[in-house]
Design a protein around this motif. Structure first.
Motif, PDB file in Angstrom:
ATOM      1  N   GLY A   3      11.101   2.270  -0.424  1.00 34.66           N
ATOM      2  CA  GLY A   3      10.922   1.229   0.576  1.00 34.66           C
ATOM      3  C   GLY A   3      10.160   1.741   1.794  1.00 34.66           C
ATOM      4  N   TRP A   4      10.452   2.972   2.215  1.00 33.39           N
ATOM      5  CA  TRP A   4       9.742   3.585   3.338  1.00 33.39           C
ATOM      6  C   TRP A   4       8.268   3.767   3.008  1.00 33.39           C
ATOM      7  N   THR A   5       7.970   4.165   1.769  1.00 34.29           N
ATOM      8  CA  THR A   5       6.581   4.352   1.345  1.00 34.29           C
ATOM      9  C   THR A   5       5.790   3.049   1.475  1.00 34.29           C
ATOM     10  N   TYR A   6       6.360   1.952   1.024  1.00 32.17           N
ATOM     11  CA  TYR A   6       5.663   0.664   1.119  1.00 32.17           C
ATOM     12  C   TYR A   6       5.503   0.229   2.576  1.00 32.17           C
ATOM     13  N   TRP A   7       6.459   0.570   3.409  1.00 29.10           N
ATOM     14  CA  TRP A   7       6.358   0.212   4.820  1.00 29.10           C
ATOM     15  C   TRP A   7       5.221   0.982   5.487  1.00 29.10           C
ATOM     16  N   VAL A   8       5.085   2.259   5.180  1.00 31.87           N
ATOM     17  CA  VAL A   8       4.035   3.084   5.768  1.00 31.87           C
ATOM     18  C   VAL A   8       2.646   2.566   5.381  1.00 31.87           C
ATOM     19  N   PHE A   9       2.488   2.141   4.141  1.00 26.09           N
ATOM     20  CA  PHE A   9       1.184   1.688   3.637  1.00 26.09           C
ATOM     21  C   PHE A   9       1.107   0.161   3.555  1.00 26.09           C
ATOM     22  N   ARG A  10       1.657  -0.510   4.551  1.00 28.15           N
ATOM     23  CA  ARG A  10       1.780  -1.967   4.489  1.00 28.15           C
ATOM     24  C   ARG A  10       0.525  -2.709   4.942  1.00 28.15           C
ATOM     25  N   LYS A  11      -0.411  -2.060   5.635  1.00 26.87           N
ATOM     26  CA  LYS A  11      -1.540  -2.779   6.229  1.00 26.87           C
ATOM     27  C   LYS A  11      -2.591  -3.154   5.195  1.00 26.87           C
ATOM     28  N   ARG A  12      -3.380  -4.160   5.571  1.00 27.08           N
ATOM     29  CA  ARG A  12      -4.459  -4.610   4.697  1.00 27.08           C
ATOM     30  C   ARG A  12      -5.575  -3.577   4.641  1.00 27.08           C
ATOM     31  N   THR A  34     -10.186  -9.239   9.333  1.00 25.07           N
ATOM     32  CA  THR A  34      -9.992 -10.622   9.750  1.00 25.07           C
ATOM     33  C   THR A  34      -8.532 -10.931   9.729  1.00 25.07           C
ATOM     34  N   GLY A  35      -8.093 -11.723  10.665  1.00 22.60           N
ATOM     35  CA  GLY A  35      -6.679 -12.093  10.692  1.00 22.60           C
ATOM     36  C   GLY A  35      -5.842 -10.929  11.175  1.00 22.60           C
ATOM     37  N   HIS A  36      -4.639 -10.843  10.691  1.00 26.15           N
ATOM     38  CA  HIS A  36      -3.681  -9.823  11.091  1.00 26.15           C
ATOM     39  C   HIS A  36      -3.882  -8.570  10.262  1.00 26.15           C
ATOM     40  N   ASP A  37      -3.625  -7.419  10.879  1.00 24.59           N
ATOM     41  CA  ASP A  37      -3.671  -6.163  10.126  1.00 24.59           C
ATOM     42  C   ASP A  37      -2.558  -6.111   9.106  1.00 24.59           C
ATOM     43  N   SER A  38      -1.381  -6.633   9.451  1.00 17.83           N
ATOM     44  CA  SER A  38      -0.248  -6.596   8.544  1.00 17.83           C
ATOM     45  C   SER A  38      -0.194  -7.869   7.733  1.00 17.83           C
ATOM     46  N   PRO A  39       0.094  -7.774   6.439  1.00 16.71           N
ATOM     47  CA  PRO A  39       0.168  -8.963   5.595  1.00 16.71           C
ATOM     48  C   PRO A  39       1.287  -9.878   6.037  1.00 16.71           C
ATOM     49  N   ARG A  40       1.078 -11.178   5.806  1.00 13.82           N
ATOM     50  CA  ARG A  40       2.150 -12.138   6.083  1.00 13.82           C
ATOM     51  C   ARG A  40       2.926 -12.397   4.828  1.00 13.82           C
ATOM     52  N   PRO A  80      -1.492   4.698  -3.065  1.00 11.04           N
ATOM     53  CA  PRO A  80      -0.345   5.498  -2.616  1.00 11.04           C
ATOM     54  C   PRO A  80       0.947   5.240  -3.397  1.00 11.04           C
ATOM     55  N   VAL A  81       0.981   4.202  -4.246  1.00 14.69           N
ATOM     56  CA  VAL A  81       2.278   3.789  -4.802  1.00 14.69           C
ATOM     57  C   VAL A  81       2.335   3.712  -6.323  1.00 14.69           C
ATOM     58  N   TRP A  82       1.198   3.736  -7.021  1.00 13.35           N
ATOM     59  CA  TRP A  82       1.227   3.458  -8.462  1.00 13.35           C
ATOM     60  C   TRP A  82       2.058   4.469  -9.231  1.00 13.35           C
ATOM     61  N   ASP A  83       1.973   5.752  -8.855  1.00 11.64           N
ATOM     62  CA  ASP A  83       2.725   6.758  -9.603  1.00 11.64           C
ATOM     63  C   ASP A  83       4.221   6.653  -9.338  1.00 11.64           C
ATOM     64  N   GLY A  84       4.586   6.268  -8.114  1.00 16.75           N
ATOM     65  CA  GLY A  84       6.006   6.046  -7.813  1.00 16.75           C
ATOM     66  C   GLY A  84       6.571   4.853  -8.569  1.00 16.75           C
ATOM     67  N   ASN A  85       5.733   3.840  -8.788  1.00 13.80           N
ATOM     68  CA  ASN A  85       6.195   2.666  -9.536  1.00 13.80           C
ATOM     69  C   ASN A  85       6.560   3.019 -10.979  1.00 13.80           C
ATOM     70  N   GLU A  86       5.831   3.968 -11.565  1.00 18.25           N
ATOM     71  CA  GLU A  86       6.108   4.349 -12.954  1.00 18.25           C
ATOM     72  C   GLU A  86       7.444   5.067 -13.111  1.00 18.25           C
ATOM     73  N   VAL A  87       7.969   5.590 -12.003  1.00 19.11           N
ATOM     74  CA  VAL A  87       9.273   6.265 -12.065  1.00 19.11           C
ATOM     75  C   VAL A  87      10.357   5.297 -12.536  1.00 19.11           C
ATOM     76  N   TRP A  88      10.209   4.016 -12.226  1.00 18.94           N
ATOM     77  CA  TRP A  88      11.207   3.034 -12.651  1.00 18.94           C
ATOM     78  C   TRP A  88      11.301   2.970 -14.173  1.00 18.94           C
ATOM     79  N   MET A  89      10.156   3.059 -14.856  1.00 24.06           N
ATOM     80  CA  MET A  89      10.179   3.059 -16.312  1.00 24.06           C
ATOM     81  C   MET A  89      10.866   4.312 -16.838  1.00 24.06           C
TER      82      MET A  89
END
Length: 338
Positions: free
Chosen positions: A314-323, A332-338, A51-60
């Motif tokens: 930042g909102w995009t990363y929050w939406v797709f934050r789960k493992r 296993t463990g928490h759904d959300s990363p620590r 969900p995020v790789w193409d948005g990351n390239e916008v920085w370049m």
């Protein structure tokens, strides 16, 4: 501080954001060829950045666009002098993007294997070439009186520039490894954690050697201090990862990436492109900048648009934050990363 100095800092910030975000993208791409076992696990790894790789390239794109607008002489000389490695990066980014987008379009095992190989090799080449390019820029290139780089591609190749490529390759691989541990569950996460120590030690050694060599070549106290921060962060990564603190380990690798980029730009200032044939030919921040009127307009545009873009990403990363788990494995463990 003059506006051209402000824009030099902003461009450094944009490259820092790009290497932080695209760094783990490249790392994940490389790891699909070494960490994953089978097509399903490769798909799981690629799903972490889907969900995020193409948005990351916008920085370049933004960094290059800002350089074109704020420092036209820097843009022209840099892009023409480093034409071949930049072209290779762009080709790899295109191949990588096509492979990521079309990998799942056909239910065909050979097709997916081909796409996976394209992702691995294009990510590896990009990770190496960015360090090669920035090391070549720091080392200096022969710049003629007409502000053109002379001598072709051979002056760009040196032990220092090759070490620079190895530096970003190791750093991005570690960054991707920690992102994999942060975003996955099960066997992939376990293997990623076991591999952290070896990769982190290699990254710390290469980073220390490259940035210390940069300090000897360019001098300055601030880059030396920032280099220490980068190496310390890489050392602490191992402890945090082995204690299961994936979020902290990833944050520390991000700090190492940011500190390394800061050391590069601090070492570069007040030049934007040093000349290897003498300081008289070097492009400086003040000499390569656009007119003050242009810089004022750019500043107003950036002041209004940058917060919106940052908030959206930042909102995009929050939406797709789960493992993410490989099919057939339970969470296993928490759904959300620590």
């Amino acid at each position: 501080m003059q506006l051209h100095d402000v824009w030099f800092v902003l461009i450094a910030f944009l490259w820092t954001g790009y290497f932080f975000l695209e760094g783990f993208d490249f790392g994940i791409g490389i790891l699909t060829g070494f960490l994953a076992r089978g097509a399903e696990e490769r798909g799981t790894l690629l799903a972490t950045i889907g969900p995020v790789w193409d948005g990351n390239e916008v920085w370049m794109l933004t960094a290059v666009g800002a350089t074109f607008a704020a420092f036209p002489d820097w843009y022209a000389t840099f892009c023409s002098g480093f034409y071949l490695p930049i072209l290779a990066v762009l080709v790899c980014l295109i191949v990588r993007g096509v492979a990521l987008e079309y990998r799942a379009k056909r239910d065909d095992a050979p097709w997916r294997r081909t796409c996976d190989r394209c992702v691995v090799w294009s990510s590896l080449v990009c990770a190496f070439l960015w360090g090669f390019i920035f090391a070549g820029m720091l080392h200096g290139v022969p710049i003629g009186p007409d502000k053109n780089v002379t001598g072709g591609v051979l002056p760009l190749v040196s032990c220092y520039s090759l070490l620079g490529g190895l530096f970003t390759l190791c750093l991005f691989t570690l960054h991707g490894l920690l992102f994999a541990a942060l975003k996955t569950n099960g066997a992939i996460r376990d293997r990623a954690r076991r591999a952290v120590r070896g990769v982190a030690n290699a990254a710390a050694v290469v980073t220390l050697v490259f940035l210390f060599w940069t300090h000897l070549h360019r001098g300055g106290l601030a880059p030396f201090i920032v280099t220490g921060i980068a190496v310390l962060a890489l050392i602490l990564v191992v402890e945090q990862s082995e204690q299961g603190r994936d979020g902290w380990a990833f944050a520390l690798s991000g700090l190492a990436v940011a500190a390394a980029v800061a050391a590069i730009f601090l070492s570069l200032f007040p030049d934007v492109l040093p000349s290897s044939t003498g300081t008289a030919g070097s492009l400086t921040v003040a000499g390569a900048a656009a007119s003050p009127y242009t810089l004022r307009i750019l500043t107003w545009v950036a002041a209004f648009t940058a917060p919106v873009v940052l908030a959206y990403q930042g909102w995009t990363y929050w939406v797709f934050r789960k493992r993410i788990s490989t099919p057939g494995e339970s969470l296993t463990g928490h759904d959300s990363p620590r």
